[in-house]
Design a protein around this motif. Structure first.
Motif, mmCIF file in Angstrom:
data_model
loop_
_atom_site.group_PDB
_atom_site.id
_atom_site.type_symbol
_atom_site.label_atom_id
_atom_site.label_comp_id
_atom_site.label_asym_id
_atom_site.label_seq_id
_atom_site.Cartn_x
_atom_site.Cartn_y
_atom_site.Cartn_z
ATOM 1 N N ASN A 35 38.389 41.917 -6.485
ATOM 2 C CA ASN A 35 37.707 41.135 -5.571
ATOM 3 C C ASN A 35 36.883 42.061 -4.429
ATOM 4 O O ASN A 35 36.059 41.345 -3.798
ATOM 5 C CB ASN A 35 38.656 40.154 -4.789
ATOM 6 C CG ASN A 35 39.724 41.055 -4.052
ATOM 7 O OD1 ASN A 35 40.024 41.984 -4.205
ATOM 8 N ND2 ASN A 35 40.567 40.042 -3.385
ATOM 9 N N ARG A 36 37.149 43.367 -4.469
ATOM 10 C CA ARG A 36 36.317 44.054 -3.409
ATOM 11 C C ARG A 36 34.990 44.239 -3.882
ATOM 12 O O ARG A 36 34.047 44.176 -2.724
ATOM 13 C CB ARG A 36 36.932 45.390 -3.409
ATOM 14 C CG ARG A 36 38.445 45.758 -2.741
ATOM 15 C CD ARG A 36 38.821 47.259 -2.535
ATOM 16 N NE ARG A 36 39.810 47.243 -1.684
ATOM 17 C CZ ARG A 36 40.508 48.277 -1.110
ATOM 18 N NH1 ARG A 36 39.917 49.573 -1.565
ATOM 19 N NH2 ARG A 36 41.565 48.148 -0.445
ATOM 20 N N PHE A 37 34.530 44.389 -5.146
ATOM 21 C CA PHE A 37 33.089 44.444 -5.262
ATOM 22 C C PHE A 37 32.583 42.841 -4.958
ATOM 23 O O PHE A 37 31.438 42.987 -4.455
ATOM 24 C CB PHE A 37 33.032 44.575 -7.070
ATOM 25 C CG PHE A 37 33.378 45.920 -7.304
ATOM 26 C CD1 PHE A 37 32.580 46.988 -7.182
ATOM 27 C CD2 PHE A 37 34.680 46.234 -7.707
ATOM 28 C CE1 PHE A 37 32.835 48.310 -7.730
ATOM 29 C CE2 PHE A 37 35.103 47.598 -8.264
ATOM 30 C CZ PHE A 37 34.080 48.453 -8.118
ATOM 31 N N ASP A 38 33.132 41.980 -5.101
ATOM 32 C CA ASP A 38 32.609 40.588 -4.905
ATOM 33 C C ASP A 38 32.535 40.239 -3.087
ATOM 34 O O ASP A 38 31.503 40.034 -2.992
ATOM 35 C CB ASP A 38 33.582 39.249 -5.497
ATOM 36 C CG ASP A 38 33.156 38.199 -5.330
ATOM 37 O OD1 ASP A 38 31.992 37.919 -5.709
ATOM 38 O OD2 ASP A 38 33.811 37.285 -4.824
ATOM 39 N N ARG A 39 33.375 40.934 -2.598
ATOM 40 C CA ARG A 39 33.225 40.667 -1.106
ATOM 41 C C ARG A 39 32.172 41.680 -0.660
ATOM 42 O O ARG A 39 31.212 41.310 0.117
ATOM 43 C CB ARG A 39 34.551 41.150 -0.348
ATOM 44 C CG ARG A 39 35.681 40.428 -0.748
ATOM 45 C CD ARG A 39 35.765 39.129 0.178
ATOM 46 N NE ARG A 39 37.192 38.577 -0.063
ATOM 47 C CZ ARG A 39 37.848 38.547 0.803
ATOM 48 N NH1 ARG A 39 38.293 39.732 1.533
ATOM 49 N NH2 ARG A 39 39.033 38.056 0.406
ATOM 50 N N TYR A 40 32.094 43.024 -0.981
ATOM 51 C CA TYR A 40 31.339 43.886 -0.421
ATOM 52 C C TYR A 40 29.725 43.682 -1.116
ATOM 53 O O TYR A 40 28.743 44.028 -0.331
ATOM 54 C CB TYR A 40 31.403 45.192 -0.803
ATOM 55 C CG TYR A 40 32.718 46.106 -0.004
ATOM 56 C CD1 TYR A 40 32.668 45.774 1.332
ATOM 57 C CD2 TYR A 40 33.918 46.158 -0.618
ATOM 58 C CE1 TYR A 40 33.579 46.607 2.182
ATOM 59 C CE2 TYR A 40 34.863 46.715 0.086
ATOM 60 C CZ TYR A 40 35.029 46.777 1.487
ATOM 61 O OH TYR A 40 35.886 46.900 2.248
ATOM 62 N N SER A 41 29.603 42.933 -2.180
ATOM 63 C CA SER A 41 28.302 42.519 -2.574
ATOM 64 C C SER A 41 27.499 41.862 -1.833
ATOM 65 O O SER A 41 26.429 41.769 -1.718
ATOM 66 C CB SER A 41 28.299 41.830 -4.146
ATOM 67 O OG SER A 41 29.116 40.507 -3.920
ATOM 68 N N GLU A 42 28.160 41.018 -0.791
ATOM 69 C CA GLU A 42 27.657 40.054 0.045
ATOM 70 C C GLU A 42 26.874 40.722 0.927
ATOM 71 O O GLU A 42 25.512 40.554 1.522
ATOM 72 C CB GLU A 42 28.656 39.091 0.802
ATOM 73 C CG GLU A 42 29.323 38.079 -0.056
ATOM 74 C CD GLU A 42 30.446 37.401 0.715
ATOM 75 O OE1 GLU A 42 29.988 36.705 1.705
ATOM 76 O OE2 GLU A 42 31.499 37.405 0.446
ATOM 77 N N THR A 43 27.236 41.836 1.500
ATOM 78 C CA THR A 43 26.500 42.507 2.328
ATOM 79 C C THR A 43 25.435 43.319 1.914
ATOM 80 O O THR A 43 24.505 43.548 2.383
ATOM 81 C CB THR A 43 27.555 43.658 3.151
ATOM 82 O OG1 THR A 43 28.620 42.970 3.998
ATOM 83 C CG2 THR A 43 26.721 44.791 3.923
ATOM 84 N N VAL A 44 25.753 43.836 0.579
ATOM 85 C CA VAL A 44 24.677 44.725 -0.053
ATOM 86 C C VAL A 44 23.235 43.760 -0.372
ATOM 87 O O VAL A 44 22.471 44.217 -0.143
ATOM 88 C CB VAL A 44 25.138 45.419 -1.289
ATOM 89 C CG1 VAL A 44 23.985 46.012 -2.168
ATOM 90 C CG2 VAL A 44 26.274 46.615 -1.097
ATOM 91 N N ARG A 45 23.680 42.582 -0.694
ATOM 92 C CA ARG A 45 22.905 41.411 -1.251
ATOM 93 C C ARG A 45 21.962 41.030 -0.009
ATOM 94 O O ARG A 45 20.900 40.927 0.060
ATOM 95 C CB ARG A 45 23.535 40.348 -1.881
ATOM 96 C CG ARG A 45 22.427 39.320 -2.767
ATOM 97 C CD ARG A 45 23.048 38.171 -3.182
ATOM 98 N NE ARG A 45 24.462 38.610 -3.970
ATOM 99 C CZ ARG A 45 25.776 38.438 -3.723
ATOM 100 N NH1 ARG A 45 26.118 37.785 -2.721
ATOM 101 N NH2 ARG A 45 26.593 38.885 -4.754
ATOM 102 N N ALA A 46 22.767 41.107 1.270
ATOM 103 C CA ALA A 46 22.043 40.645 2.407
ATOM 104 C C ALA A 46 21.048 41.545 2.949
ATOM 105 O O ALA A 46 19.996 41.290 3.217
ATOM 106 C CB ALA A 46 23.112 40.413 3.353
ATOM 107 N N LEU A 47 21.473 42.959 2.469
ATOM 108 C CA LEU A 47 20.601 44.070 3.050
ATOM 109 C C LEU A 47 19.427 44.128 2.308
ATOM 110 O O LEU A 47 18.288 43.982 2.733
ATOM 111 C CB LEU A 47 21.287 45.297 3.245
ATOM 112 C CG LEU A 47 22.435 45.402 4.399
ATOM 113 C CD1 LEU A 47 23.235 46.693 4.097
ATOM 114 C CD2 LEU A 47 21.707 45.413 5.690
ATOM 115 N N ALA A 48 19.678 44.081 1.050
ATOM 116 C CA ALA A 48 18.490 44.071 -0.023
ATOM 117 C C ALA A 48 17.569 42.952 0.201
ATOM 118 O O ALA A 48 16.255 43.068 0.092
ATOM 119 C CB ALA A 48 19.213 44.133 -1.436
ATOM 120 N N ASP A 49 18.072 41.682 0.431
ATOM 121 C CA ASP A 49 17.055 40.708 0.616
ATOM 122 C C ASP A 49 16.339 40.565 1.896
ATOM 123 O O ASP A 49 15.357 39.979 2.076
ATOM 124 C CB ASP A 49 18.211 39.205 0.674
ATOM 125 C CG ASP A 49 18.594 38.713 -0.640
ATOM 126 O OD1 ASP A 49 18.114 39.339 -1.739
ATOM 127 O OD2 ASP A 49 19.585 37.935 -0.756
#
Length: 404
Positions: A35-49
């Motif tokens: 679940n760490r990957f799932d949680r941190y993907s939110e931040t990465v996705r928000a930055l990339a978007d």
């Protein structure tokens, strides 16, 4: 308003260095998704978007350990979670890393090699000292901003967690912001009804530190795991001793005996202690024994028993807020998961403010199909969660505040 900058304060279209914590179990050389990957993907996705050029720093284990491996597999797992290509470079801040960073386009994501493969990372130093390291001085000029989202290592004063805010505009990521808010809530929020903390795990000092820091904030401590045994030993029961291959109790008791006995003597009514235990029977199944039937401990106790569970559940159901620190049994083995699972399920169905945390405890939700949305917050942090509960400053958070 937060005392530090958040992603809401970050202008779009920048080159951003992001610190995550992707430290994960490794089985037979294969990094396990979690679940760490799932949680941190939110931040990465928000930055990339937001059209940022995103370079990710993270660590895996420590030098000398079997699971001290490259982040190449982590990058592939992260790619699945952010649903966009994630590049990897087998370099932390050398020429290959610098070239890959400079080649990033808007919306692209790059994972740098394991930060702990550089000598500058691990020494505990001040932010100002780390800011002068070759690691920070080489990477910082390549970026417009630094984002720290690695809450679970926020108690570590490492180069990647504290060295960049002195030299770059610094921001808290989405995970950092949420974890800090919820994990400090037991100390900072006021609740109208009883506050209960379920404490398990394998360290009696955790209970002592939490009880000493939060004694006036928590009405009930429900103990399991090794702390439950050690408190009972301090009360004079023949438990809390090492047997077989388990060699964690005697040394802990010797180190904390005086404090445990003081808590038992002066604050006994605050603590719910096990009245029975579960152990492995001769036929390999689960067996239970009542505390008052124990003359000598012959087997390791691997869970609290159902008499204890039945006494703890009503306390939870009458609480205004419930916090969990550590599992009360070896839940990875289904035979000894009853205590951890039944208490968590009781919290899930109770209309209370709830935070689940402490090392691997959150994994029990996935293993036993307990809906994470049933709780106000599920923490992925261990040491940092404990520090928040015991009132210790989180170094990386304080650095974000200092340079806000």
């Amino acid at each position: 308003m937060p005392e530090y900058n958040t992603l809401d304060d970050l202008d779009p279209g920048q080159r951003v260095l992001v610190r995550l914590d992707l430290n994960s179990p490794v089985e037979d050389g294969t990094v396990q998704d979690n679940n760490r990957f799932d949680r941190y993907s939110e931040t990465v996705r928000a930055l990339a978007d937001d059209d940022h050029r995103v370079a990710v720093m993270a660590h895996q284990s420590r030098p000398g350990k079997d699971d001290f491996v490259s982040l190449e597999q982590h990058a592939a797992i992260l790619e699945d979670h952010v649903d966009r290509p994630v590049q990897f470079v087998a370099d932390t801040f050398g020429e290959a890393a610098r070239d890959a960073i400079e080649d990033l386009d808007a919306g692209e994501v790059l994972v740098l090699e394991n930060t702990r493969m550089t000598d500058d990372e691990l020494p505990e130093k001040s932010a100002a000292e780390h800011a002068e390291s070759e690691f920070v001085q080489t990477l910082a000029p390549l970026f417009d901003a630094y984002v720290n989202d690695a809450y679970s290592v926020a108690h570590r004063a490492h180069a990647s967690t504290v060295g960049f805010p002195p030299v770059l505009p610094a921001y808290a990521g989405l995970v950092m912001e949420r974890e800090y808010e919820y994990n400090t809530s037991v100390a900072q929020r006021a609740f109208d009804g009883p506050v209960t903390m379920v404490v398990g795990g394998n360290k009696s000092k955790d209970v002592i530190n939490v009880a000493n820091n939060l004694g006036k904030k928590v009405d009930n401590f429900l103990l399991g795991g090794l702390p439950g045994e050690l408190f009972l030993r301090a009360e004079g029961y023949p438990v809390g001793h090492d047997v077989g291959e388990m060699a964690m109790l005697d040394d802990q008791f010797e180190a904390t005996e005086e404090t445990l006995e003081s808590l038992v003597e002066n604050r006994r009514d605050e603590f719910g202690l096990p009245s029975d235990f579960a152990y492995e029977a001769d036929d390999g199944g689960r067996a239970e024994i009542a505390l008052d039937e124990i003359e000598q401990k012959d087997d390791p106790y691997l869970d609290i028993g159902h008499r204890t569970i039945d006494s703890y559940v009503p306390v939870i159901e009458e609480s205004e807020a419930v916090f969990v620190k550590g599992a009360v049994g070896v839940f990875e083995d289904e035979r000894f998961a009853d205590g951890t699972v039944e208490l968590i399920e009781a919290i899930a169905r109770t209309d209370c403010f709830s935070v689940i945390g402490g090392g691997d405890t959150a994994r029990a939700l996935d293993m036993y199909d307990i809906d994470e949305d049933s709780f106000d917050h599920v923490s992925i942090a261990g040491g940092a969660y404990l520090n928040a509960l015991t009132g210790k400053e989180l170094t990386a958070v304080e650095v974000l505040k200092s340079y806000a």
